[in-house]
Every structure is written in C-alpha cells, then in structure tokens.
Design an enzyme around this catalytic site. Structure first.
Site, PDB file in Angstrom:
ATOM      1  N   HIS A  95       4.304-102.712 -16.569  1.00 32.77           N
ATOM      2  CA  HIS A  95       5.207-101.902 -15.931  1.00 32.77           C
ATOM      3  C   HIS A  95       5.524-102.602 -14.646  1.00 32.77           C
ATOM      4  O   HIS A  95       6.567-102.994 -14.282  1.00 32.77           O
ATOM      5  CB  HIS A  95       4.775-100.391 -16.029  1.00 32.77           C
ATOM      6  N   GLU A  96       4.745-102.768 -13.872  1.00 34.28           N
ATOM      7  CA  GLU A  96       4.806-103.259 -12.320  1.00 34.28           C
ATOM      8  C   GLU A  96       5.380-104.705 -12.300  1.00 34.28           C
ATOM      9  O   GLU A  96       6.031-105.130 -11.439  1.00 34.28           O
ATOM     10  CB  GLU A  96       3.686-102.801 -11.417  1.00 34.28           C
ATOM     11  N   HIS A 132       8.705-105.132 -13.142  1.00 35.67           N
ATOM     12  CA  HIS A 132       9.866-104.762 -11.866  1.00 35.67           C
ATOM     13  C   HIS A 132       9.555-106.055 -10.952  1.00 35.67           C
ATOM     14  O   HIS A 132      10.687-106.551 -10.582  1.00 35.67           O
ATOM     15  CB  HIS A 132       9.055-103.792 -10.763  1.00 35.67           C
ATOM     16  N   HIS A 135      11.831-108.783 -12.124  1.00 38.48           N
ATOM     17  CA  HIS A 135      13.227-108.192 -11.786  1.00 38.48           C
ATOM     18  C   HIS A 135      13.453-109.063 -10.515  1.00 38.48           C
ATOM     19  O   HIS A 135      14.659-109.668 -10.043  1.00 38.48           O
ATOM     20  CB  HIS A 135      13.504-106.820 -11.614  1.00 38.48           C
TER      21      HIS A 135
END
Length: 672
Positions: A464-465, A468, A471
């Site tokens: 998940h991290e 990010h 991104h």
C-alpha cells in the site's frame, strides 16, 4: 553559513544537521521566500501566467526543503527538543502562509491572470495550476474584509498549535503505557516469535520477563493470540482510551476546539460547514454525496456484518462459553475462526514473508509493471541506521527517484505507516528534477533467532505505502504544486490501494513468497486460502471503515458548537454501525490522528471511495493480465505520472474508458 540547511542541498544532509540548526534555517528561508514573493507582488510588468502563477509555484523552494526534512523527522525520529521546535515554528509557518494568502497586491495579480484565463491558451496543467492558485487565495480569505482576515489568521495559528498538541499527546500516551509480564503463562497462545520480541523489548529497557506496548507490532499480536482475556481487556482499554483520561495528556478539549475553529473558519469564508469547505476540492464534491455514498455501502454491508458477528459470537460461546462478545475478543476469536475455516493463520504464513523478500517482491512487481530497476545505495545520508536507501532507474538507466525505506518501530517514531517525500519532482530550466520519496512503517524487528517476518496484513501495508511511493516516484509534471501525490484527497488512495491487489495473486506471490529458512515457494493451497479468506468478515471490516467515515462527518459536517461531550457525540455517530457493546472507558476521537492531526478531516470516507476506484481499475488488469504492459502503461501515463494536473475523473476515464462502477468492489468484498 555553517548551517547545513542553508546551503542548497540535493539529498538531505542528515548527519550534519543538529537540532539547533532548524529554527535559524526556518527563519532565514522564510525571509528568503518573503523576498521572492514580494518581488512577484511588486513587479511593475503586467501580470502573466509565467511571472505570477508559475513564479509563485517555484517560490520558497529552500523553505520547502527545510520543512520537509524537519516535519518528516518530527514523525519518524523525534525527541522533546524537536517537538518543542515544532511548537515554535508551526505558528510562524502558519503566519507566513497567511501573509502570502492575505497579500492584496499579490492576490490582485493572481486575480488579473485568473480573470483572463480563457484568452491565454494555457495547457491543461497550466490551467489547473492557475485555478488551484486562485482558489488557494480565495479559500484562505483573500476576498474577505480586513477584520475577518485578521480573525482567519488567529484561527490558523491556533489550529496549527492544537493539532501538534493533539499528536504529541497521542504519542506520549502510546509511549507511556507498558504491560510488564513476569509470568510466562500470561503469554499463553502467543507465537514464539512474538514472545521473543516481547522479551527483547523488556531486555532493551533493563527489565526481566516480557513487555507489551501499544505500538502495533506489539499490540496486535497480543490481541490476536493471547488466551488471557483479562489482559486482552486491559490492553484494549489502554489502547482505546489514549487521550481520554482527564489528565494533562487529555485530548477532549483539544478536539472540541479544533472542530469549532474549523467550523468558524469555514463560516468566515461563506461555507455551511468545514466539510462543505473541504469537499469543494474533492471528487465527492459535497457532504450530501459523501453521506449518500457511505449509506449506500452501509445498506449493502450491514446485513453481512450482522451475520458475521452472530457467527463469531456463536463460535466464541461454543469454544469458551463466554456470555457476550466484547471488543477485546474480536481479534482473538476472529483469528481462531479463520484458522478453523481456512486452516490459515499468520504464524503459518509469516515464514514466507521475510521483510527483505517482500521488499524485493514489491520492487519486482514495479519492475514488471513499469520497467523500474532498484539499486541499494550506501552513499546517501540517512537519519537513522534502520533506514535503507535506493536509487531507482528506468529501462534506459535514467534516474527516476531516490527512495528511503524506514520499516521498524522505535521510541521517537509515531505509529502506523505512511509515505512522504523529501523533495518533489518538477521541471525547471529544461531539467526534469527527480523526487526523493520515503516509506515509513512499523514492522517487528529481527530477533536473535529470526529475521523480520511480516504478517499478511503487514505485507499488504508495505505494498500500500509503496503504491503511494510509485505515485511520487513516477511523477512527471512541470510544476511542484501539482506533482506526485498533490491530488484530490479522495483520489490519492487509488495508487496505494490498487497495488495491494497483487498480494493476492499467485503470479505475484511466486516472485517473493519463499520460506526464510528452507527457501521453498509458498504452497499454492496457501495462496488459494489467502484468496478465499480475503473476504472473511469483510462485512464487519466495511462497517468499521464506514463508522470512521461517519464519525469524521459528525465532527465536521455541521455546526459543532453544541458538542460538549466527546463520548456522547461519538456514540451517536456510531449508532448505526455498532456491533460490539460500548466500552465506556474508551473513546476513539481522542486519538483519531487521521482527522485531528493528519489531513483527513472530512476526508476519511475517501478510503472507501478509493476502494471503488481500485476494485474497478484492478478488474481491468485482471481482464487483460495482472502484468499486462499495455494496461500498466495506461495506468502510469494517465494516473501515476499526472499528479494533480487535471480533474481526477477525467484522468480515470482516460485510463479506464468509463467512470468507475461500485459492483467490482461489492463483488470483491463478497457483499453481492
């Protein structure tokens, strides 16, 4: 000039920075930024996009660098001195920001460019930046009369202090509590690795026996495995009552003040509530739409959640003859039931998820999707020995990003997991300046006999991290103000949540899930069980997330001036989502850092909102193949690299060919 923060730097010079460097660096870089901004405001030439809007976006770069270094350290490697400096500089930064937003000459120039925007032949990115800059002034009071501007400044200074105080109280509460056990029978049910970690923690504090704390890697395994119900109750109440003890670390007054000041601020600017103000800049647009969205999901999830709860309660009664299922029983009996239904528990899975292998795995997934190459770097300065640093290249060996990975808990680090950056991506003087991205998590440290082994939940957290992170890393925009994760808040979780999906896919797990000791590949029946069990108690999990979204909206969606009792307010917000009996000693709001310290006020719904996006987007990958280059390239070019340069729904439709549908989420969650 012996202050390392005042000499322009590329990578943060952590080893040279002393605490006493921070405040002078803030004062000096703020003064520099003021000069740059004054030059834009007092320019004699007519205002243009370049000399006003673009110039403003690039102003104060050194101040941005100092701020990112300082506030990242305040989260990941803080101490009382840094916390004191944070209390001193936060109001100064708030005042500095207000000085810009309330600078009439500057606003006049911005407004002049904004009013002729349709004649300027701007690119989409330029148009978005102009709109964002104009709104940042109008939403911060530039159109207000003098007396209201003054009040706005006072509110912002007060809010910045209250939010810091809130966070410091939560951290102090977390660090203060220790469950010191000296009788080994109190650890019954706890896996060997967890016992060893608790023993190591006790040793590190010169204590005999075992220590359990409120840090996630200590707290969660105890709640999940410890047979001693009384100790689970004690731990659960301690965790749930952070900031709720009517003492010097109490947060009740802080959050009532925060909610009231946010409402007053929104009212000054002409909005019905803080949520109306916030949601104007979100995909969801209005509080009404958020409530409609949350209630639609609630209607779908509640029957499933109630069924699951009854099943869990019946199971606990049958197993241990308990009268009533309480919150401190939830993780324990859920884990037992999951083992019974799927013969799958974290302890069987953990040997296949050695931290280093999972990191290599997420890198491999990123390589297969986006052609990225990762090289560990040993010449990049770090703020703690636990941090690992990497250089990331594309297939042509061009530098894409630097990456800092900080994965273990320590006393100066707040709980949870997050992505942040030490430097944004942008294009200046024809040079594409690449970003410096960081992931911070709290995973169990290696012990004397075992490496750091992750639960499956921690594996998905790491992915998940890192989503990010991608991104930020793959950002490719001109202006720093629109780069990377500078997007609408209910869009920001799409890149992170979509990457979690790969953790459930055989093709991806085969890349990294090997036994730390024997090297054998994770058995495929385990992979099947991971997939099967992914919808286990999904109704209850959905209800829990919806309850947090509803709690957030109850604080921020209307006038909070009637709220005097924090606990009563919370009970009312939870009335449609509660399954467990209430624990009167606990209160979630007083440690709900996402909405009272982080940026999620009026935005907690966005986790679920982004799940709709991620389920719909991943359905496209599934249809074409989870490592399909064509779909990955479309995702990279339309979502990951574009930052906040366009309206997110336009970007999404360009990637997917249509607006997202809710059905893939309901299907994935087993709710239809």
């Amino acid at each position: 000039m012996d202050n390392p923060l005042l000499i322009p730097f590329d990578t943060a010079p952590f080893s040279k920075i002393k605490n006493e460097h921070f405040k002078p660096a803030f004062l000096e870089t703020m003064a520099q930024a003021r000069k740059e901004i004054d030059a834009i405001a007092h320019a004699t030439s007519s205002p243009t996009f370049e000399n006003t809007i673009a110039a403003l976006d690039f102003a104060g770069q050194q101040l941005d660098r100092v701020s990112s270094v300082f506030f990242n350290l305040n989260s990941a490697e803080t101490n009382p001195e840094i916390q004191k400096i944070a209390q001193e500089v936060s109001p100064l930064l708030s005042e500095f920001s207000n000085d810009i937003m309330l600078n009439e000459k500057l606003f006049k120039r911005v407004k002049a460019v904004f009013e002729k925007r349709d004649e300027l032949e701007l690119t989409k990115e330029e148009y978005t930046l102009l709109d964002k800059k104009y709104k940042s002034f109008s939403r911060n009071g530039a159109n207000l009369p003098e007396d209201k501007k003054k009040r706005l400044r006072e509110i912002d200074a007060e809010l910045s202090k209250l939010k810091l105080q809130f966070g410091e109280n939560v951290l102090a509460e977390t660090n203060k509590y220790e469950m010191h056990l000296t009788d080994e029978s109190d650890l019954e049910g706890l896996p060997d690795g967890e016992k060893e970690a608790a023993e190591q923690l006790a040793k590190s504090k010169d204590k005999e026996g075992w220590l359990i704390t409120l840090d996630y890697p200590s707290y969660i395994p105890f709640m999940k495995y410890a047979k001693n119900r009384a100790l689970r109750k004690e731990l659960s109440i301690s965790f749930g009552s952070k900031g709720f003890h009517n003492d010097e670390l109490d947060n009740q007054e802080n959050i009532i003040k925060i909610a009231r000041l946010r409402f007053e601020r929104a009212s000054l600017l002409g909005y019905k509530s803080h949520a109306h103000f916030v949601l104007e800049e979100r995909m969801a647009e209005t509080p009404e739409k958020v409530h409609e969205f949350l209630n639609e999901l609630l209607e779908k999830a509640k029957p499933a959640a109630e069924r699951e709860f009854q099943e869990l309660e019946a199971f606990a009664k049958e197993l241990d003859h308990i009268d009533r299922l309480e919150k401190w029983d939830s993780a324990y009996y859920s884990e037992k039931l999951k083992q019974k239904l799927f013969n799958l528990d974290d302890e069987k899975l953990k040997p296949y998820f050695k931290l280093e292998n999972v990191i290599a795995g997420v890198f491999k997934v990123a390589e297969k999707l986006y052609g990225l190459q990762f090289e560990e770097a040993f010449d990049i300065d770090k703020y703690h020995a636990d941090v690992k640093t990497y250089r990331i290249y594309d297939e042509q060996k061009n530098l894409v990003s630097l990456f800092y990975a900080d994965f273990h808990p320590r006393s100066g680090k707040r709980g949870g997991a997050w992505m942040t950056s030490f430097k944004s991506q942008y294009v200046q003087n024809g040079i594409n300046v690449r970003p410096h991205i960081s992931n911070v998590c709290n995973f169990t440290k290696p012990t004397a006999s075992k490496p750091s082994l992750l639960t499956f939940n921690e594996v998905t957290t790491l992915f998940h991290e890192f989503g990010h992170g991608l991104h930020g890393m793959l950002a490719d925009t001109v202006y720093p103000g629109l780069s990377g994760t500078s997007v609408y808040w209910d869009f920001v979780e799409l890149p992170s949540q979509i990457l979690e999906n790969w953790c459930y896919e055989k093709e991806a797990l085969e890349l990294f899930a090997t036994h730390y000791d024997t090297g054998e590949m994770i058995p495929m029946e385990m992979v099947e069980k991971i997939k099967e069990s992914s919808t286990f108690q999904e109704g209850m999990a959905t209800l829990r997330q919806l309850s947090f979204g509803l709690l957030d909206m109850s604080w921020h969606g209307s006038d909070p001036s009637h709220i005097t009792d924090v606990k009563a307010q919370e009970k009312e917000a939870f009335k449609d989502t509660d399954l467990y009996p209430d624990m009167p000693e606990t209160c979630m709001s007083t440690s709900f850092a996402h909405i009272f310290q982080g940026g999620y006020s009026s935005g907690y719904y966005s986790y679920k909102w982004a799940e709709v996006l991620d389920a719909d987007a991943f359905a496209y990958f599934k249809e074409k193949g989870i490592f399909n280059k064509e779909v990955a390239t479309k995702f990279k070019e339309n979502i990951l690299s574009k930052g906040g340069t366009e309206n997110p729904m336009d970007l999404y439709k360009r990637f997917r060919g249509a607006e997202p549908k809710i059905e893939p989420l309901l299907e994935r969650a087993g709710l239809i």
